[in-house]
Write a protein that holds these residues in place. Structure first.
Motif, PDB file in Angstrom:
ATOM      1  N   ARG A  69     -62.970  22.152   9.322  1.00  0.00           N
ATOM      2  CA  ARG A  69     -64.102  22.538   8.487  1.00  0.00           C
ATOM      3  C   ARG A  69     -63.891  23.931   7.897  1.00  0.00           C
ATOM      4  O   ARG A  69     -64.129  24.158   6.699  1.00  0.00           O
ATOM      5  CB  ARG A  69     -65.392  22.507   9.310  1.00  0.00           C
ATOM      6  N   THR A  70     -63.438  24.865   8.735  1.00  0.00           N
ATOM      7  CA  THR A  70     -63.174  26.220   8.255  1.00  0.00           C
ATOM      8  C   THR A  70     -62.115  26.216   7.161  1.00  0.00           C
ATOM      9  O   THR A  70     -62.248  26.896   6.138  1.00  0.00           O
ATOM     10  CB  THR A  70     -62.712  27.114   9.416  1.00  0.00           C
ATOM     11  N   LEU A  71     -61.067  25.439   7.374  1.00  0.00           N
ATOM     12  CA  LEU A  71     -59.986  25.366   6.393  1.00  0.00           C
ATOM     13  C   LEU A  71     -60.483  24.785   5.073  1.00  0.00           C
ATOM     14  O   LEU A  71     -60.167  25.290   3.991  1.00  0.00           O
ATOM     15  CB  LEU A  71     -58.836  24.523   6.947  1.00  0.00           C
TER      16      LEU A  71
ATOM     17  N   LEU B   8     -56.290  32.865   3.655  1.00  0.00           N
ATOM     18  CA  LEU B   8     -55.832  32.259   4.905  1.00  0.00           C
ATOM     19  C   LEU B   8     -55.336  33.326   5.874  1.00  0.00           C
ATOM     20  O   LEU B   8     -55.596  33.250   7.083  1.00  0.00           O
ATOM     21  CB  LEU B   8     -54.716  31.252   4.624  1.00  0.00           C
ATOM     22  N   ALA B   9     -54.634  34.306   5.365  1.00  0.00           N
ATOM     23  CA  ALA B   9     -54.143  35.392   6.218  1.00  0.00           C
ATOM     24  C   ALA B   9     -55.302  36.179   6.809  1.00  0.00           C
ATOM     25  O   ALA B   9     -55.268  36.582   7.982  1.00  0.00           O
ATOM     26  CB  ALA B   9     -53.217  36.306   5.424  1.00  0.00           C
ATOM     27  N   LEU B  10     -56.344  36.387   6.019  1.00  0.00           N
ATOM     28  CA  LEU B  10     -57.520  37.124   6.502  1.00  0.00           C
ATOM     29  C   LEU B  10     -58.244  36.336   7.593  1.00  0.00           C
ATOM     30  O   LEU B  10     -58.639  36.897   8.622  1.00  0.00           O
ATOM     31  CB  LEU B  10     -58.463  37.411   5.336  1.00  0.00           C
ATOM     32  N   MET B  11     -58.402  35.021   7.381  1.00  0.00           N
ATOM     33  CA  MET B  11     -59.049  34.183   8.394  1.00  0.00           C
ATOM     34  C   MET B  11     -58.230  34.161   9.678  1.00  0.00           C
ATOM     35  O   MET B  11     -58.778  34.165  10.782  1.00  0.00           O
ATOM     36  CB  MET B  11     -59.242  32.762   7.860  1.00  0.00           C
TER      37      MET B  11
ATOM     38  N   SER C 261     -59.420  35.296  13.485  1.00  0.00           N
ATOM     39  CA  SER C 261     -59.512  34.310  14.568  1.00  0.00           C
ATOM     40  C   SER C 261     -58.119  33.876  14.997  1.00  0.00           C
ATOM     41  O   SER C 261     -57.425  33.179  14.242  1.00  0.00           O
ATOM     42  CB  SER C 261     -60.327  33.091  14.112  1.00  0.00           C
ATOM     43  N   SER C 262     -57.705  34.278  16.189  1.00  0.00           N
ATOM     44  CA  SER C 262     -56.389  33.872  16.687  1.00  0.00           C
ATOM     45  C   SER C 262     -56.350  32.369  16.930  1.00  0.00           C
ATOM     46  O   SER C 262     -55.294  31.742  16.787  1.00  0.00           O
ATOM     47  CB  SER C 262     -56.064  34.621  17.978  1.00  0.00           C
ATOM     48  N   ARG C 263     -57.501  31.771  17.289  1.00  0.00           N
ATOM     49  CA  ARG C 263     -57.561  30.330  17.490  1.00  0.00           C
ATOM     50  C   ARG C 263     -57.261  29.586  16.198  1.00  0.00           C
ATOM     51  O   ARG C 263     -56.471  28.640  16.171  1.00  0.00           O
ATOM     52  CB  ARG C 263     -58.952  29.929  18.000  1.00  0.00           C
ATOM     53  N   PHE C 264     -57.885  30.028  15.097  1.00  0.00           N
ATOM     54  CA  PHE C 264     -57.631  29.408  13.797  1.00  0.00           C
ATOM     55  C   PHE C 264     -56.184  29.633  13.380  1.00  0.00           C
ATOM     56  O   PHE C 264     -55.543  28.725  12.839  1.00  0.00           O
ATOM     57  CB  PHE C 264     -58.579  29.982  12.750  1.00  0.00           C
ATOM     58  N   LYS C 265     -55.664  30.817  13.619  1.00  0.00           N
ATOM     59  CA  LYS C 265     -54.275  31.139  13.263  1.00  0.00           C
ATOM     60  C   LYS C 265     -53.303  30.193  13.966  1.00  0.00           C
ATOM     61  O   LYS C 265     -52.389  29.636  13.335  1.00  0.00           O
ATOM     62  CB  LYS C 265     -53.964  32.583  13.642  1.00  0.00           C
ATOM     63  N   LEU C 266     -53.493  29.976  15.259  1.00  0.00           N
ATOM     64  CA  LEU C 266     -52.612  29.079  16.009  1.00  0.00           C
ATOM     65  C   LEU C 266     -52.743  27.645  15.524  1.00  0.00           C
ATOM     66  O   LEU C 266     -51.745  26.920  15.417  1.00  0.00           O
ATOM     67  CB  LEU C 266     -52.936  29.168  17.500  1.00  0.00           C
ATOM     68  N   ALA C 267     -53.981  27.216  15.223  1.00  0.00           N
ATOM     69  CA  ALA C 267     -54.196  25.839  14.766  1.00  0.00           C
ATOM     70  C   ALA C 267     -53.539  25.616  13.409  1.00  0.00           C
ATOM     71  O   ALA C 267     -52.880  24.580  13.181  1.00  0.00           O
ATOM     72  CB  ALA C 267     -55.694  25.544  14.686  1.00  0.00           C
ATOM     73  N   LEU C 268     -53.682  26.583  12.483  1.00  0.00           N
ATOM     74  CA  LEU C 268     -53.083  26.451  11.160  1.00  0.00           C
ATOM     75  C   LEU C 268     -51.566  26.463  11.242  1.00  0.00           C
ATOM     76  O   LEU C 268     -50.885  25.648  10.593  1.00  0.00           O
ATOM     77  CB  LEU C 268     -53.577  27.582  10.258  1.00  0.00           C
ATOM     78  N   GLU C 269     -51.009  27.367  12.036  1.00  0.00           N
ATOM     79  CA  GLU C 269     -49.554  27.433  12.170  1.00  0.00           C
ATOM     80  C   GLU C 269     -48.989  26.166  12.798  1.00  0.00           C
ATOM     81  O   GLU C 269     -47.888  25.733  12.452  1.00  0.00           O
ATOM     82  CB  GLU C 269     -49.168  28.660  12.989  1.00  0.00           C
TER      83      GLU C 269
END
Length: 234
Positions: free
Chosen positions: A104-106, A187-190, A194-202
């Motif tokens: 949803r965030t993405l 995307l970099a700012l998000m 949020s490290s959780r979002f960063k890990l999920a996106l990566e």
């Protein structure tokens, strides 16, 4: 033994066991449920261990329990399919590793478009400013003089985004293709927030890259050859 089981001291051991088991479990929902149970047992202990309830300890435990409940509901909401935006439910299966909340965030930061004409995406050796995901249609890739097609269902620009380097190829979309578009800086700012979002996106981008690597031996030769337009940012 029976007397010990019904004693206040047993409540302490049982509550401590819940905390220890929770900290040993990776599943965040189970962890929070065990800690919540342990907190409830501590509250009972503080209420019966002395002639008068230990109100200070009870109040603090209630605050801890309330914070845990809030975190638990937040976690459940993030993993609930109800979090998937109605407008993008048809493509959620394209992102199997993303929890519904992170999806949803993405999508809240995505621009979903259908190409009316040829759409240039990236330009070889140019800085990456946008990340793309091709939902349907054909992507033409021009790399080191070789031109070939990529099927839909893949990101474009993920290597440059993950590495922070320039785009490794010139890419464009055929007319009628449907795609998602993000600002790389957004995307970099998000991810920074949020490290959780960063890990999920990566994880999503790495999986997409692994799929491309598994089919990179024999890419499909391009069946149409429009002039590639160099992407320029204004």
């Amino acid at each position: 033994m029976i007397d010990f089981i019904f004693s206040p001291g047993f409540l302490v051991y049982l509550a401590g066991a819940c905390y220890v088991l929770g900290l040993l479990i990776i599943n965040q929902i189970v962890l929070r449920l065990l800690v919540l149970l342990g907190t409830f047992l501590y509250i009972i202990y503080y209420a019966v261990v002395a002639a008068e309830p230990l109100w200070e300890a009870i109040y603090i435990s209630l605050f801890i329990g309330a914070a845990n409940v809030i975190g638990l509901f937040s976690l459940l909401a993030r993993n609930s399919r109800l979090a998937i935006p109605r407008a993008h439910r048809d493509i959620y299966s394209h992102f199997p590793t993303l929890p519904p909340g992170d999806f949803r965030t993405l999508m809240n930061h995505a621009n979903r478009r259908i190409a009316d004409d040829i759409v240039p995406l990236t330009s070889e050796e140019a800085p990456l400013t946008r990340l793309f995901y091709v939902i349907s249609g054909t992507t033409i890739v021009d790399k080191n003089g070789d031109r070939f097609e990529r099927p839909a269902g893949a990101f474009v620009g993920e290597v440059a985004y993950l590495t922070g380097q320039r785009a490794s190829a010139t890419t464009m979309l055929a007319p009628g293709s449907e795609f998602l578009e993000w600002s790389a800086s957004d995307l970099a700012l998000m991810s920074a927030r949020s490290s959780r979002f960063k890990l999920a996106l990566e994880a999503v981008l790495s999986l997409d890259l692994a799929r491309k690597m598994s089919t990179s031996v024999a890419p499909m030769e391009a069946t149409w050859r429009p002039e590639l337009t160099v992407v320029t940012e204004t």
